[in-house]
Design an enzyme around this catalytic site. Structure first.
Site, short mmCIF file in Angstrom:
data_model
loop_
_atom_site.label_atom_id
_atom_site.label_comp_id
_atom_site.label_asym_id
_atom_site.label_seq_id
_atom_site.Cartn_x
_atom_site.Cartn_y
_atom_site.Cartn_z
N SER A 138 0.84 -1.20 0.00
CA SER A 138 0.00 0.00 0.00
C SER A 138 0.88 1.26 0.00
O SER A 138 1.63 1.48 -0.95
CB SER A 138 -0.96 -0.05 1.19
OG SER A 138 -1.99 0.90 1.06
N ASP B 224 -10.12 -5.76 -3.08
CA ASP B 224 -9.53 -4.69 -2.27
C ASP B 224 -10.45 -3.47 -2.32
O ASP B 224 -10.69 -2.90 -3.39
CB ASP B 224 -8.15 -4.36 -2.82
CG ASP B 224 -7.35 -3.43 -1.93
OD1 ASP B 224 -7.94 -2.53 -1.31
OD2 ASP B 224 -6.11 -3.59 -1.89
N HIS C 89 -7.28 -6.17 1.07
CA HIS C 89 -6.10 -5.33 1.34
C HIS C 89 -5.33 -5.76 2.59
O HIS C 89 -4.37 -5.11 2.97
CB HIS C 89 -6.57 -3.87 1.51
CG HIS C 89 -5.51 -2.84 1.32
ND1 HIS C 89 -4.90 -2.60 0.10
CD2 HIS C 89 -4.95 -1.96 2.19
CE1 HIS C 89 -4.02 -1.62 0.23
NE2 HIS C 89 -4.02 -1.22 1.49
#
Length: 277
Positions: A146, A222, A255
């Site tokens: 991320s 995600d 995620h």
């Protein structure tokens, strides 16, 4: 450098350490896994940069990298994501301030005094690793998740000679084009968007930066994919520039570290292949 803890794992040592950082002006904590190895042997290094709200502990406890690192003989280094401490400025939002350093060197006050994560990751911490661990600094790879995927891609694109291998899990590929990036870069660097290009993987590729290749895994489930991560922008930038890239959309993954840990061994092996002598 001070040792916080060490634990035996897969024949090697998982340690957590602190040191006084000149760049951030604060104590900084990081973790290092060193596989079992013959005395005097230098091992390749894989850096892992974490995402928003995380510390070194998230991947250390949930990343499931040690078995693969032991198998391939790779040191795994996990820094923190920002400076910490009572005197460090912060923000009420989870996506700015402590835990959200975005791997930039801030130029705007009050952040500029402490938020120098680019220099910390690029210069200061590597010197600590080289001094205290059996690390072959001529064989380095980098990955991240991320915000940390953004950090891994941009740090490598700015200095491709340092890294033999680059990968990312669900990276923020273009801070110029997402709310997380716009908030962070405005706050840390200012309103001049031209100054942001150094911190945007797609912009760096558009401006001529190149890597031998890169690997990205992104989950299709995600919740941040469409609004923040925008993986398609990296696919388009790489295709237009002729930048070799393997970008894999992983069906049904989100995620979280359930996603990361599912593909961590694959990434470690991918890096290890490129970090051989």
């Amino acid at each position: 450098m001070e040792t916080v803890s060490t634990n035996r794992a897969f024949g090697g040592v998982q340690g957590v350490y602190t040191h006084a950082s000149a760049e951030t002006g604060t104590p900084m904590t990081f973790s290092v896994f060193v596989p079992e190895h013959a005395p005097g042997t230098k091992l390749p290094v894989l850096w892992y940069l974490s995402g928003l709200t995380c510390t070194h502990a998230n991947v250390t406890e949930k990343g499931e990298f040690r078995r693969a690192c032991a198998e391939h003989g790779v040191i795994f280094v996990a820094p923190d994501t920002s400076p910490r401490g009572d005197d460090v400025p912060d923000d009420e939002g989870y996506d700015f301030g402590k835990g959200a350093g975005f791997y930039v060197d801030a130029t705007e006050k009050p952040w500029s005094a402490n938020f120098r994560m680019r220099a910390y990751i690029e210069t200061e911490l590597p010197a600590v690793i080289a001094e205290h661990f059996p690390a072959d600094m001529a064989r380095q790879g980098i990955t991240g998740h991320s915000m940390g995927g953004h950090g891994a891609l941009t740090i490598a694109l700015r200095d491709p000679s340092r890294f033999r291998s680059v990968s990312a899990f669900a990276p923020i590929v273009s801070p110029l084009n997402c709310p997380w990036g716009e908030k962070a870069l405005t706050g840390y660097i200012g309103a001049d968007r031209s100054a942001w290009r150094d911190y945007d993987a797609c912009a760096l590729i558009e401006d001529g930066a190149r890597l031998p290749d890169l690997l990205v895994d992104q989950g299709t489930a995600d919740g941040f994919l469409e609004g923040q991560l925008k993986t398609h922008l990296l696919e388009e930038a790489c295709a237009k520039a002729g930048q070799p890239a393997t970008i894999r959309m992983q069906e049904g993954y989100d995620h979280s570290y359930y996603f990361i840990s599912s593909f961590m061994a694959d990434h470690v092996g991918w890096h290890a292949e490129r970090l051989k002598v």
